[in-house]
Write a protein that holds these residues in place. Structure first.
Motif: not given
Length: 191
Positions: A28-30, A38-40, A46-49, A186-187
């Motif tokens: 997210e930060v990157g 898209s990366l954010t 991924q954090q929600t998961e 996510i994958g």
């Protein structure tokens, strides 16, 4: 042995969730730093998961604790019911013994009296003893019935607690499946 395995599984799930959360935050930060939406989004997903996995693990731990409490409660209820049954049996035996002793004493006393009075007194004593024995048996049966009802209530409480634990475990399993689907998404999204 099973408890250690559950502890190891829980610890492994916690580590996996923490790692997934950290990786998501990094993404997210990157993504925010380089302007890659898209990366954010992938990092946020991924954090929600990871959060849902932690919640599923917490629900599963609660379900396990409830199941253990239910088992302990059932054991205590069964032990109490067993003790009440034993006490009822002891009380019944004592009442029967006391009634039989009273009958024997009255019979001896009747023998000492005159022949005519002896028959009348002996008959009255036997009737009284029979009534006391019957009363003692009725009291003992009532006590045993109450102990049986307590045992049945304990079994019903166990069933209720086991049902609640099964529902909680099913909810935890559904939450874990949802977390797995999100992880799969996510994958697929990162591929």
């Amino acid at each position: 042995m099973t408890e250690n395995k559950n502890d190891n599984d829980t610890a492994a799930e916690a580590r996996k969730g923490l790692a997934s959360s950290i990786v998501g935050k990094v993404k997210e930060v990157g993504g925010a730093l380089v302007g890659n939406d898209s990366l954010t989004r992938e990092g946020q997903l991924q954090q929600t998961e990871a959060q849902e996995r932690r919640e599923a693990n917490a629900q599963e731990a609660v379900a396990d604790a409830e199941a253990q409490r239910a088992e302990e409660t059932l054991r205590a209820e069964n032990e109490r019911a067993r003790e009440e049954k034993q006490q009822a049996a002891r009380e019944e035996a004592a009442k029967v013994s006391a009634a039989e002793q009273a009958a024997a004493q009255e019979a001896k006393q009747a023998d000492v009296e005159a022949e005519v009075r002896a028959r009348v007194t002996e008959q009255a004593a036997e009737q009284k003893a029979a009534a006391e024995v019957q009363d003692a048996r009725v009291d003992a049966l009532a006590t045993q019935a109450r102990a049986g009802a307590d045992e049945r209530r304990g079994a019903e409480q166990k069933q209720d607690l086991e049902t609640e634990a099964a529902v909680a475990e099913a909810q935890a399993a559904r939450a874990e499946q949802q977390a797995d689907r999100l992880e799969a998404e996510i994958g697929k999204g990162s591929s």
